[in-house]
Design a protein around this motif. Structure first.
Motif, short mmCIF file in Angstrom:
data_model
loop_
_atom_site.label_atom_id
_atom_site.label_comp_id
_atom_site.label_asym_id
_atom_site.label_seq_id
_atom_site.Cartn_x
_atom_site.Cartn_y
_atom_site.Cartn_z
N THR A 86 70.46 26.44 54.38
CA THR A 86 69.64 27.63 54.56
C THR A 86 69.21 27.73 56.02
O THR A 86 68.78 26.75 56.63
N LEU A 138 61.60 29.13 52.67
CA LEU A 138 61.54 29.75 51.34
C LEU A 138 61.20 31.24 51.42
O LEU A 138 61.67 32.03 50.60
N CYS A 139 60.34 31.64 52.38
CA CYS A 139 59.89 33.02 52.50
C CYS A 139 59.38 33.23 53.91
O CYS A 139 59.14 32.27 54.64
N CYS A 153 57.62 27.22 54.07
CA CYS A 153 58.52 26.16 53.62
C CYS A 153 57.86 25.42 52.46
O CYS A 153 56.74 25.75 52.06
N ALA A 154 58.54 24.42 51.95
CA ALA A 154 58.05 23.73 50.76
C ALA A 154 56.73 23.03 51.01
O ALA A 154 55.87 22.98 50.13
N SER A 188 53.77 24.90 47.20
CA SER A 188 55.03 25.42 47.72
C SER A 188 54.98 26.93 47.58
O SER A 188 55.11 27.47 46.47
N SER A 190 55.71 30.75 47.23
CA SER A 190 56.85 31.58 46.85
C SER A 190 56.89 32.86 47.66
O SER A 190 57.93 33.51 47.76
N THR A 475 58.61 26.60 42.80
CA THR A 475 59.17 27.79 43.43
C THR A 475 60.53 27.48 44.00
O THR A 475 60.78 26.44 44.59
N SER A 476 61.42 28.39 43.84
CA SER A 476 62.74 28.28 44.45
C SER A 476 63.13 29.64 44.97
O SER A 476 62.59 30.66 44.59
N VAL A 477 64.10 29.67 45.88
CA VAL A 477 64.56 30.92 46.45
C VAL A 477 65.60 31.54 45.53
O VAL A 477 66.58 30.89 45.17
#
Length: 1005
Positions: A86, A138-139, A153-154, A188, A190, A475-477
């Protein structure tokens, strides 16, 4: 409850001719960005031009998972995936891709291209900036004011500052600098949002808002929120804290058999620091001196628990659509350029599937609005005027309360009798629910809305639900979904919202339906209030042209008039709002009366709101003068609605044109209904004067004693004067009292001043206007001086007393100097003032010798002199303040000498006074010495008076009996106070022994 109406906030819609099915869509800078379903190509379409033509298209270096646009800097930032890795990339100068075969530069963050290939046509080259991170992004979010970038990030948040690097005089490029890392323990995110130093974080069930605050503003931030001390931790401590759980809440690890849910929780302002989420700052910027200048202030924390309601399962209950929204009441470009200004208001919005929440973050942190959706919402976007929400098959347009909050922050007169605004706690409404099929994505830019629809939404949701049950709560992408093989169609719409003026006009027409069925309908007021807020929001926008702003201002005043009409019909607690809304409408009182007269024929009688407005407007001094017909109508209205207010209404300056006979008739009806009041009698006396009926006037005035009449004037000051400030005018009653009962007039104005009904400056103007045609030539007519003297007797305010003493002293000195009195007698003599006022003192005996009663000046001038001398003999006057006034008063005669000697004595200049009296009036020296040379001044008898008398006897001879008497008095005092040796040293060498020997013997005994 959310009201649902059927207005038309949306105007036209166009289908964008995209080549492939979009996977991601975003808006910004007047452009629509479409990421194709393959994820590697971006197409930009113009939202400003008809038909949304293509601006350019370009390829990305990986498959785009997320995309954002920044208005500041006009750049795109993406999260991309390639080879299972990523990346975070920024695309600048993307508009140059409109030209064919334009070069693209690729570089790392902070590494500027300076080679020969860059010098050719540098401004026509798109750049791709690779932004390295320690952990996968992540966002991300862009600050709409500064263009700075926040990446979630995480385990951390990374802040990148947007900079413009100057390479040469003609060349500058955009770049980023990593300035700050916020380490998060146990979270984490989202989704993140970033604006003006505010950072909002969101997990599936929790929202946290913090603010990065400069240390020098820490005290101010503590008032708004709660400041926490910063802490820069080591790598070891970060690792240890990462293993710790948050207070009261354990991380939700993957479980096969059960989920563990926390309870609902809301922490606002100071309480948010107890949320258990730790944010630790780590500085990474190049400017070392800036380290430690920023601290973290916790603003808001909200935690939700999944609920089984309205068709949402536990797995479907998660937050979405996190957004920070600023609102300005001044030009926003000032804040964005300086990066130091802050918006007037800051709002945060986030949503559950069935409910949306909007909080205000500045000043007081509080929940502003709650939005209940009729069905499950997929996405929501907040703007200045609306909240747009998409569900499975509908676009919903809700109203917002941003302008209501901003109005109260920006204008302190809101919620007073001067101005009003609908409350931000007013229930929101849905102006429109527009049906679509298979809505997937919503984005908004200005007055354009972009919608992505796909007919295969049902099948995708069905496949998503079982998949969510087997996934972790972490949370995941989400990767873009591949296009379905079923061949279902899709559409990309661009919808333009209607102008504010057009929508407002429709809302007004819509409200008339409710008004016809029920004039006091809450729905009618609700709709008009929504229209009012829409206009307020439009007026806050700085980019509209002057002609459009004039139209908006005219519509705004019209909306105030409509709201005033609604509240004027009310008999409820909100009826008082008719007053401020009518004031804001720009309507005259006559126009408001005529509007309500036409409404009263339909709805029987007048509402309390109208009576409230009319009563307060008539009592105000700035109201226009009503015509005879309207004034008579006002009398009729109050004779029915509030007859007890008739004396005050008749006394208003706006009612001068009312028919006196009609007014007397209404007042007699009031008198017949109960016991006659003093104010009522005074009002009828005033009307009798207006008619020229002196007999009726005297009858009314004789009904009450003068002291009681003073109370009547206190109850209604407009019987004597009209206007305030610099426009004070006496009434016909005051003019008549000036000629017949000046004592009552002065006592009434003193009472008005002491009861805070009139200021001292206004009273001065009142008497000057009242006496401007009198025979007195000076600027201080006798009636005004009488008022000052009477007020000095009555007042207890030190500042007023000193001001009056100075004014009276100035008048007395001026009159004594000019001696051209007009013969107007004062109400009180000097003796009256000495007996009634503590500020006037008894005249000293030596003063009476200097200026005896039978003196060579007129009686009036002698009265002024005695008043001045009495003030100087009193305990209050500060002599130093009047010394400049003495320059115009000569001491060549006894009048001026007495004043000068009094002032010198008050200032402690006794030696000078002794010399003056011995030179000019030696017969007063004995009385002066006995009165003044006491206590600490006693030694002046032998140190000053005795030697001076001896010297003058030597000069004039022994035949001056006045000086010989003064010498004997000085010897008597010295013999009592001095010892024989000191007394012997005092005696002159050329003195006669038999004259001094008795005093020496007295001293020795």
């Amino acid at each position: 409850m959310v009201h649902v109406y059927n207005c038309h906030p949306l105007a036209s819609q166009h289908i964008v001719a995209a080549e492939q099915e979009p996977a991601l869509v975003c808006c910004g800078g007047g452009a629509l960005f479409v990421v194709s379903s393959g994820g590697c190509k971006v197409e930009a379409y113009s939202l400003q031009r008809e038909g949304c033509p293509l601006i350019c298209r370009f390829s990305c270096m990986g498959s785009v998972l997320s995309i954002r646009h920044s208005a500041v800097g006009d750049y795109l930032v993406t999260i991309e995936e390639k080879n299972k890795a990523t990346y975070l990339r920024a695309y600048t100068n993307w508009r140059y891709q409109a030209a064919e075969k334009t070069r693209v530069g690729v570089r790392l963050l902070g590494h500027l291209l300076r080679g020969s290939s860059f010098h050719g046509t540098p401004k026509e080259q798109m750049e791709i900036i690779e932004i390295p991170l320690f952990e996968p992004p992540l966002c991300m979010a862009c600050c709409s004011l500064t263009g700075d970038l926040l990446v979630g990030c995480a385990k951390s948040l990374v802040v990148f500052s947007l900079k413009r690097q100057t390479l040469s005089e003609q060349l500058s490029v955009l770049d980023f600098e990593r300035v700050l890392i916020l380490h998060i323990q146990g979270w984490s995110p989202s989704q993140v949002a970033f604006c003006a130093g505010y950072i909002a974080l969101q997990t599936e069930l929790e929202v946290l808002v913090v603010k990065l605050t400069p240390q020098q503003k820490s005290s101010q931030a503590a008032e708004e929120h709660t400041q926490l001390s910063e802490d820069i931790m080591t790598e070891t401590s970060l690792d240890e804290d990462a293993e710790m759980t948050k207070e009261g809440f354990s991380p939700l690890h993957e479980q096969e058999d059960f989920f563990l849910f926390p309870k609902h929780q809301e922490m606002l302002g100071n309480e948010a620091q107890e949320c258990g989420v730790s944010l630790v700052l780590e500085w990474t910027g190049m400017e070392a001196e800036s380290r430690g200048d920023i601290s973290v202030v916790y603003v808001l924390f909200r935690r939700f628990a999944p609920d089984f309601f309205q068709g949402c399962s536990v797995e479907e209950t998660h937050l979405h659509s996190l957004q920070l929204h600023p609102m300005f009441t001044s030009k926003p470009e000032e804040a964005s350029i300086s990066k130091g200004g802050e918006p007037t208001c800051m709002f945060v919005f986030f949503s559950l599937p069935n409910t949306g929440y909007m909080y205000s973050l500045k000043n007081t942190v509080e929940l502003v609005s709650t939005y209940q959706y009729p069905e499950k919402a997929h996405q929501a976007v907040l703007s200045d005027q609306f909240l747009y929400v998409i569900t499975r098959n509908a676009l919903q347009c809700f109203t917002v309360r941003c302008s209501a909050v901003a109005a109260r922050v920006d204008d302190p007169y809101i919620d007073t009798t001067m101005k009003a605004c609908p409350p931000f706690t007013m229930e929101v409404c849905a102006l429109r629910i527009q049906l679509f099929i298979g809505l997937k994505i919503l984005c908004q830019d200005g007055n354009h809305i972009a919608l992505l629809t796909a007919a295969d939404v049902d099948s995708k949701e069905d496949t998503e639900r079982p998949a969510r049950k087997n996934t972790s709560r972490k949370t995941s992408v989400c990767k873009p979904t591949e296009p379905a093989d079923s061949g279902h169609g899709w559409n990309l719409y661009v919808i333009t919202s209607v102008s504010t003026l057009q929508l407002y006009s429709e809302i007004v027409e819509y409200s008339k339906r409710y008004e016809q069925s029920s004039p006091s309908s809450q729905s009618c007021i609700h709709l008009l209030s929504e229209g009012h807020l829409l206009l307020r929001t439009a007026l806050l926008q700085q980019d509209c042209e002057s002609a459009e702003r004039a139209q908006l201002q005219e519509a705004f005043q019209e909306s105030c008039a409509h709201l005033g009409d609604c509240f004027s019909r009310f008999d409820k607690k909100d009826c008082h709002l008719a007053l401020p809304y009518y004031k804001m409408s720009g309507l005259t009182v006559t126009e408001v009366i005529k509007r309500n007269m036409s409404m009263s024929s339909v709805s029987n009688g007048y509402g309390k709101g109208f009576i409230f407005f009319l009563k307060h407007s008539i009592y105000e001094e700035t109201m226009e003068e009503l015509s005879k017909d309207v004034a008579d109508k006002v009398l009729e209205i109050f004779s029915v609605a509030e007859p007890s207010q008739l004396p005050h209404v008749v006394s208003s300056p706006s009612m001068l044109n009312a028919d006196p006979d009609s007014a007397v008739t209404h007042l007699r009806q009031l008198e017949a209904s109960g016991a006659p009041s003093i104010t009522l009698s005074l009002c009828m006396a005033s009307l009798a004067l207006r008619k020229g009926d002196l007999h009726s006037y005297r009858q009314q005035m004789d009904r009450h004693a003068e002291m009681l009449q003073v109370y009547g004037f206190i109850e209604e000051p407009k019987l004597l004067l009209h206007g305030r400030g610099k426009a004070v005018l006496p009434t016909i009653l005051a003019q008549h009292l000036r000629d017949t009962q000046e004592g009552l007039l002065v006592a009434a104005v003193v009472a008005l001043h002491e009861n805070c009904k009139i200021r001292l400056e206004e009273a001065d103007l009142f008497f000057q206007e009242l006496c401007k045609n009198s025979v007195e030539a000076d600027s201080s007519p006798q009636l005004l001086v009488d008022f000052w003297e009477a007020l000095l007797v009555a007042s207890s305010h030190e500042s007023i007393i000193q001001e009056l003493l100075f004014r009276l002293t100035s008048v007395y000195i001026d009159r004594i100097t000019r001696r051209d009195r007009s013969g107007v007698k004062a109400l009180k003599t000097a003796e009256d003032l000495i007996n009634s006022c503590s500020h006037y003192g008894m005249l000293y005996p030596w003063v009476s010798i200097l200026t005896p009663v039978q003196f060579n000046i007129t009686h009036d001038d002698q009265e002024d002199l005695h008043k001045l001398q009495s003030l100087l003999c009193g305990p209050t006057l500060e002599v130093s303040s009047i010394m400049p006034l003495l320059e115009q008063l000569s001491d060549s005669d006894s009048t001026g000498l007495s004043v000068h000697v009094l002032c010198a004595t008050k200032l402690g200049q006794h030696k000078t006074s002794i010399d003056r009296l011995l030179d000019r009036c030696p017969q007063a020296i004995i009385s002066y010495a006995k009165h003044e040379l006491q206590n600490d001044k006693l030694s002046l008898w032998w140190q000053k008076l005795f030697p001076e008398v001896c010297d003058r006897i030597r000069t004039t001879g022994n035949d001056n009996t006045v000086l010989l008497s003064a010498l004997k008095e000085a010897l008597v005092v010295a013999a009592k106070e001095l010892n024989p040796l000191d007394f012997l040293d005092l005696l002159p060498d050329d003195g006669t022994a038999h004259f001094f020997l008795p005093h020496l013997l007295e001293c020795s005994q």
